[in-house]
Scaffold this motif. Sequence first.
Motif, PDB file in Angstrom:
ATOM      1  N   ALA A 117      -9.112  -3.113   9.156  1.00 28.47           N
ATOM      2  CA  ALA A 117      -7.689  -2.918   8.866  1.00 28.47           C
ATOM      3  C   ALA A 117      -7.233  -3.880   7.774  1.00 28.47           C
ATOM      4  CB  ALA A 117      -6.858  -3.114  10.132  1.00 28.47           C
ATOM      5  N   ALA A 118      -7.675  -5.138   7.856  1.00 30.26           N
ATOM      6  CA  ALA A 118      -7.319  -6.114   6.827  1.00 30.26           C
ATOM      7  C   ALA A 118      -7.879  -5.690   5.473  1.00 30.26           C
ATOM      8  CB  ALA A 118      -7.839  -7.502   7.210  1.00 30.26           C
ATOM      9  N   GLU A 119      -9.113  -5.221   5.460  1.00 27.58           N
ATOM     10  CA  GLU A 119      -9.733  -4.754   4.211  1.00 27.58           C
ATOM     11  C   GLU A 119      -8.964  -3.562   3.642  1.00 27.58           C
ATOM     12  OE1 GLU A 119     -12.585  -4.385   1.041  1.00 27.58           O
ATOM     13  OE2 GLU A 119     -11.944  -6.024   2.325  1.00 27.58           O
ATOM     14  N   LEU A 120      -8.560  -2.632   4.490  1.00 33.91           N
ATOM     15  CA  LEU A 120      -7.804  -1.471   4.001  1.00 33.91           C
ATOM     16  C   LEU A 120      -6.434  -1.886   3.453  1.00 33.91           C
ATOM     17  CD1 LEU A 120      -8.742   1.209   6.668  1.00 33.91           C
ATOM     18  CD2 LEU A 120      -9.413   1.149   4.259  1.00 33.91           C
ATOM     19  N   PHE A 121      -5.787  -2.889   4.048  1.00 33.37           N
ATOM     20  CA  PHE A 121      -4.530  -3.384   3.489  1.00 33.37           C
ATOM     21  C   PHE A 121      -4.753  -4.020   2.123  1.00 33.37           C
ATOM     22  CE2 PHE A 121      -2.743  -3.210   7.854  1.00 33.37           C
ATOM     23  CZ  PHE A 121      -1.593  -2.496   7.556  1.00 33.37           C
ATOM     24  N   ARG A 122      -5.847  -4.782   1.962  1.00 30.08           N
ATOM     25  CA  ARG A 122      -6.152  -5.374   0.650  1.00 30.08           C
ATOM     26  C   ARG A 122      -6.405  -4.272  -0.374  1.00 30.08           C
ATOM     27  NH1 ARG A 122      -8.660  -9.348   3.939  1.00 30.08           N
ATOM     28  NH2 ARG A 122     -10.622  -8.209   3.964  1.00 30.08           N
ATOM     29  N   VAL A 123      -7.142  -3.256   0.022  1.00 33.23           N
ATOM     30  CA  VAL A 123      -7.420  -2.133  -0.878  1.00 33.23           C
ATOM     31  C   VAL A 123      -6.124  -1.411  -1.232  1.00 33.23           C
ATOM     32  CG1 VAL A 123      -8.562   0.117  -1.034  1.00 33.23           C
ATOM     33  CG2 VAL A 123      -9.821  -1.848  -0.180  1.00 33.23           C
ATOM     34  N   TYR A 124      -5.251  -1.252  -0.274  1.00 41.84           N
ATOM     35  CA  TYR A 124      -3.966  -0.595  -0.511  1.00 41.84           C
ATOM     36  C   TYR A 124      -3.172  -1.342  -1.589  1.00 41.84           C
ATOM     37  CZ  TYR A 124       0.703   1.241   0.361  1.00 41.84           C
ATOM     38  OH  TYR A 124       1.940   1.807   0.214  1.00 41.84           O
ATOM     39  N   ARG A 125      -3.104  -2.680  -1.461  1.00 39.19           N
ATOM     40  CA  ARG A 125      -2.386  -3.481  -2.466  1.00 39.19           C
ATOM     41  C   ARG A 125      -3.057  -3.367  -3.828  1.00 39.19           C
ATOM     42  NH1 ARG A 125      -2.499  -7.342   1.561  1.00 39.19           N
ATOM     43  NH2 ARG A 125      -3.840  -8.667   0.310  1.00 39.19           N
ATOM     44  N   LEU A 126      -4.393  -3.355  -3.837  1.00 38.91           N
ATOM     45  CA  LEU A 126      -5.119  -3.215  -5.094  1.00 38.91           C
ATOM     46  C   LEU A 126      -4.838  -1.858  -5.737  1.00 38.91           C
ATOM     47  CD1 LEU A 126      -7.160  -4.375  -7.092  1.00 38.91           C
ATOM     48  CD2 LEU A 126      -8.977  -3.485  -5.648  1.00 38.91           C
ATOM     49  N   LEU A 127      -4.824  -0.807  -4.937  1.00 33.43           N
ATOM     50  CA  LEU A 127      -4.518   0.523  -5.472  1.00 33.43           C
ATOM     51  C   LEU A 127      -3.097   0.583  -6.032  1.00 33.43           C
ATOM     52  CD1 LEU A 127      -6.167   2.970  -2.933  1.00 33.43           C
ATOM     53  CD2 LEU A 127      -6.740   2.674  -5.343  1.00 33.43           C
ATOM     54  N   ALA A 128      -2.167  -0.095  -5.407  1.00 36.23           N
ATOM     55  CA  ALA A 128      -0.791  -0.124  -5.915  1.00 36.23           C
ATOM     56  C   ALA A 128      -0.753  -0.784  -7.290  1.00 36.23           C
ATOM     57  CB  ALA A 128       0.117  -0.855  -4.935  1.00 36.23           C
ATOM     58  N   ALA A 129      -1.489  -1.883  -7.444  1.00 38.75           N
ATOM     59  CA  ALA A 129      -1.530  -2.566  -8.738  1.00 38.75           C
ATOM     60  C   ALA A 129      -2.211  -1.697  -9.800  1.00 38.75           C
ATOM     61  CB  ALA A 129      -2.262  -3.905  -8.605  1.00 38.75           C
ATOM     62  N   VAL A 130      -3.307  -1.050  -9.418  1.00 35.49           N
ATOM     63  CA  VAL A 130      -4.035  -0.198 -10.361  1.00 35.49           C
ATOM     64  C   VAL A 130      -3.179   1.000 -10.764  1.00 35.49           C
ATOM     65  CG1 VAL A 130      -6.024   1.342 -10.592  1.00 35.49           C
ATOM     66  CG2 VAL A 130      -6.331  -0.934  -9.648  1.00 35.49           C
ATOM     67  N   SER A 131      -2.470   1.586  -9.816  1.00 32.99           N
ATOM     68  CA  SER A 131      -1.632   2.741 -10.153  1.00 32.99           C
ATOM     69  C   SER A 131      -0.525   2.340 -11.118  1.00 32.99           C
ATOM     70  CB  SER A 131      -1.048   3.385  -8.897  1.00 32.99           C
ATOM     71  OG  SER A 131      -0.108   2.527  -8.296  1.00 32.99           O
ATOM     72  N   ASN A 132      -0.022   1.133 -10.995  1.00 32.95           N
ATOM     73  CA  ASN A 132       0.971   0.631 -11.945  1.00 32.95           C
ATOM     74  C   ASN A 132       0.353   0.559 -13.345  1.00 32.95           C
ATOM     75  OD1 ASN A 132       3.478  -0.446 -12.759  1.00 32.95           O
ATOM     76  ND2 ASN A 132       2.648  -2.503 -12.627  1.00 32.95           N
ATOM     77  N   ASN A 133      -0.885   0.054 -13.447  1.00 35.41           N
ATOM     78  CA  ASN A 133      -1.579   0.002 -14.742  1.00 35.41           C
ATOM     79  C   ASN A 133      -1.779   1.396 -15.319  1.00 35.41           C
ATOM     80  OD1 ASN A 133      -1.771  -2.738 -14.769  1.00 35.41           O
ATOM     81  ND2 ASN A 133      -3.952  -2.836 -14.317  1.00 35.41           N
ATOM     82  N   VAL A 134      -2.189   2.338 -14.490  1.00 39.47           N
ATOM     83  CA  VAL A 134      -2.411   3.709 -14.955  1.00 39.47           C
ATOM     84  C   VAL A 134      -1.103   4.290 -15.491  1.00 39.47           C
ATOM     85  CG1 VAL A 134      -2.986   6.061 -14.214  1.00 39.47           C
ATOM     86  CG2 VAL A 134      -4.408   4.145 -13.482  1.00 39.47           C
ATOM     87  N   ASN A 135      -0.002   4.062 -14.798  1.00 40.13           N
ATOM     88  CA  ASN A 135       1.296   4.556 -15.271  1.00 40.13           C
ATOM     89  C   ASN A 135       1.670   3.948 -16.618  1.00 40.13           C
ATOM     90  OD1 ASN A 135       1.788   6.313 -13.164  1.00 40.13           O
ATOM     91  ND2 ASN A 135       2.875   4.787 -11.943  1.00 40.13           N
ATOM     92  N   GLN A 136       1.455   2.650 -16.785  1.00 40.29           N
ATOM     93  CA  GLN A 136       1.771   1.997 -18.053  1.00 40.29           C
ATOM     94  C   GLN A 136       0.901   2.533 -19.182  1.00 40.29           C
ATOM     95  OE1 GLN A 136       1.314  -2.144 -17.143  1.00 40.29           O
ATOM     96  NE2 GLN A 136       3.295  -2.295 -16.126  1.00 40.29           N
ATOM     97  N   ILE A 137      -0.395   2.726 -18.907  1.00 41.53           N
ATOM     98  CA  ILE A 137      -1.312   3.249 -19.918  1.00 41.53           C
ATOM     99  C   ILE A 137      -0.930   4.684 -20.276  1.00 41.53           C
ATOM    100  CG2 ILE A 137      -3.706   3.918 -20.374  1.00 41.53           C
ATOM    101  CD1 ILE A 137      -4.501   1.463 -18.623  1.00 41.53           C
TER     102      ILE A 137
END
Length: 132
Positions: free
Chosen positions: A74-94
């Motif tokens: 569960a902790a790993e999935l929360f970390r992945v969730y936060r990472l995906l949120a950051a990556v999706s922000n980058n994809v939107n900017q690009i």
Amino acid sequence: MAEEALPARRFGRRRQANVAGGRPKAYKVTVSDEENDRLVALAGEAGTTVPRLLVESALADRSAGSVSERRNAAAELFRVYRLLAAVSNNVNQIARATNATGEVHEELVATLAAVRRTAERVDGVIERFSVS
């Protein structure tokens, strides 16, 4: 991006939830000093008490992994969730920059590679807890 350690309490209670009528049955278990030390250490790792560790361990669905494994997943999935949120922000900017200029930026390749790595992490966690 620094990944922060999440407190164990965030994912569960240390104490069991109350049940109607209480818990009228009690068991006495005697252990050696070495067994006690091991139980205390395991309970600490799981973020729970020794009695709760014993009950959950005995009654746990073996195919679902241990309590601490599920908590770690569960902790790993929360970390992945936060990472995906950051990556999706980058994809939107690009995407915004690409749409504005018509040029594909170098960051796109690195960002898509990060998306693939993150998806592989998610797959790994899911595979650990897949029931055959």
